[in-house]
Design a protein around this motif. Structure first.
Motif, PDB file in Angstrom:
ATOM      1  N   ALA A  87      -9.716  -6.425 -25.866  1.00 48.34           N
ATOM      2  CA  ALA A  87     -10.127  -7.815 -26.036  1.00 48.34           C
ATOM      3  C   ALA A  87      -9.195  -8.565 -26.974  1.00 48.34           C
ATOM      4  N   LEU A  88      -8.858  -7.985 -28.108  1.00 47.06           N
ATOM      5  CA  LEU A  88      -8.026  -8.696 -29.088  1.00 47.06           C
ATOM      6  C   LEU A  88      -6.597  -8.916 -28.615  1.00 47.06           C
ATOM      7  N   PHE A  89      -6.065  -7.970 -27.847  1.00 44.31           N
ATOM      8  CA  PHE A  89      -4.648  -8.043 -27.484  1.00 44.31           C
ATOM      9  C   PHE A  89      -4.395  -8.290 -26.000  1.00 44.31           C
ATOM     10  N   GLY A  90      -5.431  -8.505 -25.187  1.00 44.25           N
ATOM     11  CA  GLY A  90      -5.250  -8.785 -23.760  1.00 44.25           C
ATOM     12  C   GLY A  90      -4.667  -7.614 -22.999  1.00 44.25           C
ATOM     13  N   LEU A  91      -5.162  -6.401 -23.294  1.00 46.11           N
ATOM     14  CA  LEU A  91      -4.632  -5.193 -22.666  1.00 46.11           C
ATOM     15  C   LEU A  91      -5.385  -4.852 -21.390  1.00 46.11           C
ATOM     16  N   CYS A  92      -4.677  -4.253 -20.456  1.00 45.54           N
ATOM     17  CA  CYS A  92      -5.294  -3.754 -19.238  1.00 45.54           C
ATOM     18  C   CYS A  92      -6.290  -2.660 -19.629  1.00 45.54           C
ATOM     19  N   PRO A  93      -7.532  -2.724 -19.135  1.00 39.04           N
ATOM     20  CA  PRO A  93      -8.514  -1.712 -19.524  1.00 39.04           C
ATOM     21  C   PRO A  93      -8.239  -0.327 -18.933  1.00 39.04           C
ATOM     22  N   GLU A  94      -7.331  -0.236 -17.980  1.00 38.89           N
ATOM     23  CA  GLU A  94      -7.007   1.054 -17.369  1.00 38.89           C
ATOM     24  C   GLU A  94      -5.820   1.731 -18.047  1.00 38.89           C
ATOM     25  N   CYS A  95      -4.706   1.003 -18.200  1.00 43.20           N
ATOM     26  CA  CYS A  95      -3.492   1.644 -18.718  1.00 43.20           C
ATOM     27  C   CYS A  95      -3.110   1.184 -20.120  1.00 43.20           C
ATOM     28  N   GLY A  96      -3.681   0.087 -20.606  1.00 44.00           N
ATOM     29  CA  GLY A  96      -3.372  -0.384 -21.947  1.00 44.00           C
ATOM     30  C   GLY A  96      -2.158  -1.292 -22.033  1.00 44.00           C
ATOM     31  N   ALA A  97      -1.563  -1.664 -20.909  1.00 46.19           N
ATOM     32  CA  ALA A  97      -0.414  -2.579 -20.921  1.00 46.19           C
ATOM     33  C   ALA A  97      -0.900  -4.000 -21.194  1.00 46.19           C
ATOM     34  N   PRO A  98      -0.102  -4.809 -21.876  1.00 47.69           N
ATOM     35  CA  PRO A  98      -0.527  -6.195 -22.181  1.00 47.69           C
ATOM     36  C   PRO A  98      -0.348  -7.129 -20.992  1.00 47.69           C
ATOM     37  N   THR A  99      -1.065  -6.865 -19.914  1.00 49.14           N
ATOM     38  CA  THR A  99      -0.889  -7.616 -18.665  1.00 49.14           C
ATOM     39  C   THR A  99      -2.155  -8.301 -18.185  1.00 49.14           C
ATOM     40  N   LEU A 100      -3.159  -8.449 -19.040  1.00 50.07           N
ATOM     41  CA  LEU A 100      -4.455  -8.950 -18.590  1.00 50.07           C
ATOM     42  C   LEU A 100      -4.431 -10.437 -18.240  1.00 50.07           C
ATOM     43  N   PHE A 101      -3.654 -11.226 -18.978  1.00 53.58           N
ATOM     44  CA  PHE A 101      -3.676 -12.676 -18.777  1.00 53.58           C
ATOM     45  C   PHE A 101      -2.390 -13.182 -18.136  1.00 53.58           C
ATOM     46  N   ASP A 102      -2.580 -14.211 -17.291  1.00 56.74           N
ATOM     47  CA  ASP A 102      -1.465 -14.869 -16.613  1.00 56.74           C
ATOM     48  C   ASP A 102      -1.221 -16.252 -17.197  1.00 56.74           C
ATOM     49  N   GLY A 103      -2.101 -16.717 -18.033  1.00 55.60           N
ATOM     50  CA  GLY A 103      -2.008 -18.009 -18.691  1.00 55.60           C
ATOM     51  C   GLY A 103      -2.839 -17.954 -19.951  1.00 55.60           C
ATOM     52  N   PRO A 104      -3.097 -19.097 -20.570  1.00 59.84           N
ATOM     53  CA  PRO A 104      -3.872 -19.076 -21.813  1.00 59.84           C
ATOM     54  C   PRO A 104      -5.235 -18.403 -21.680  1.00 59.84           C
ATOM     55  N   THR A 105      -5.983 -18.708 -20.616  1.00 58.37           N
ATOM     56  CA  THR A 105      -7.293 -18.071 -20.432  1.00 58.37           C
ATOM     57  C   THR A 105      -7.504 -17.574 -19.004  1.00 58.37           C
ATOM     58  N   LYS A 106      -6.462 -17.565 -18.191  1.00 61.37           N
ATOM     59  CA  LYS A 106      -6.576 -17.157 -16.792  1.00 61.37           C
ATOM     60  C   LYS A 106      -6.135 -15.701 -16.643  1.00 61.37           C
ATOM     61  N   PHE A 107      -7.001 -14.912 -15.978  1.00 67.15           N
ATOM     62  CA  PHE A 107      -6.644 -13.525 -15.722  1.00 67.15           C
ATOM     63  C   PHE A 107      -5.506 -13.452 -14.714  1.00 67.15           C
ATOM     64  N   ALA A 108      -4.651 -12.463 -14.870  1.00 67.15           N
ATOM     65  CA  ALA A 108      -3.643 -12.168 -13.863  1.00 67.15           C
ATOM     66  C   ALA A 108      -4.363 -11.581 -12.647  1.00 67.15           C
TER      67      ALA A 108
END
Length: 147
Positions: A32-53
């Motif tokens: 939650a704090l760093f926008g990490l993928c819940p599966e692998c931990g890569a910082p790829t969760l967001f595509d914009g300020p509040t939009k999910f990739a």
């Protein structure tokens, strides 16, 4: 027994007995704090300020399968609004600045708090759904021997 010593898993839930995570999966708070993928931990969760990739660029996890909705937005509006108003009143009583100082101070602070709060709230809900394998409710056929 009370507390952790007497704690046990409810037979109705499928949650794990402990807070252990699979290798590579970050805990909910870190995702939650760093926008990490819940599966692998890569910082790829967001595509914009509040939009999910649409999906994780590292492991391919499809984020569109999770239903986060607008739940965090309603709570954040109330919580952040109350905190900002309280802080603005405290600053006004303490320093009595002109109105333009309030505008220059509180508008950017409010915008930043809302955007970061939405990121954290949405990411926490998505990571929580992923770790608990949440899905829509389904009816289960029960075969009662009493009938």
């Amino acid at each position: 027994m009370s507390g952790v010593a007497g704690a046990h898993r409810s037979p109705r839930t499928k949650l794990p007995d402990s807070e252990q995570h699979q290798k590579g999966q970050p805990p909910v708070w870190r995702a939650a704090l760093f926008g990490l993928c819940p599966e692998c931990g890569a910082p790829t969760l967001f595509d914009g300020p509040t939009k999910f990739a649409p999906r994780c660029r590292a492991c391919g996890l499809d984020y569109s399968t999770y239903n986060v909705g607008d739940g965090p937005a309603a709570f954040l509006t109330m919580i952040i609004g109350a905190l900002i108003v309280a802080a603005a009143i405290a600053v006004d009583f303490a320093f009595e600045p002109p109105l333009w100082v309030h505008v220059l101070l509180w508008v950017p602070i409010t915008a930043a708090a809302v955007v970061y709060g939405l990121r954290v709230g949405k990411a926490a809900l998505l990571a929580s759904e992923h770790q608990r394998k949440a899905a829509e409710g389904r009816l289960v056929d029960r075969h009662d021997d009493d009938a």
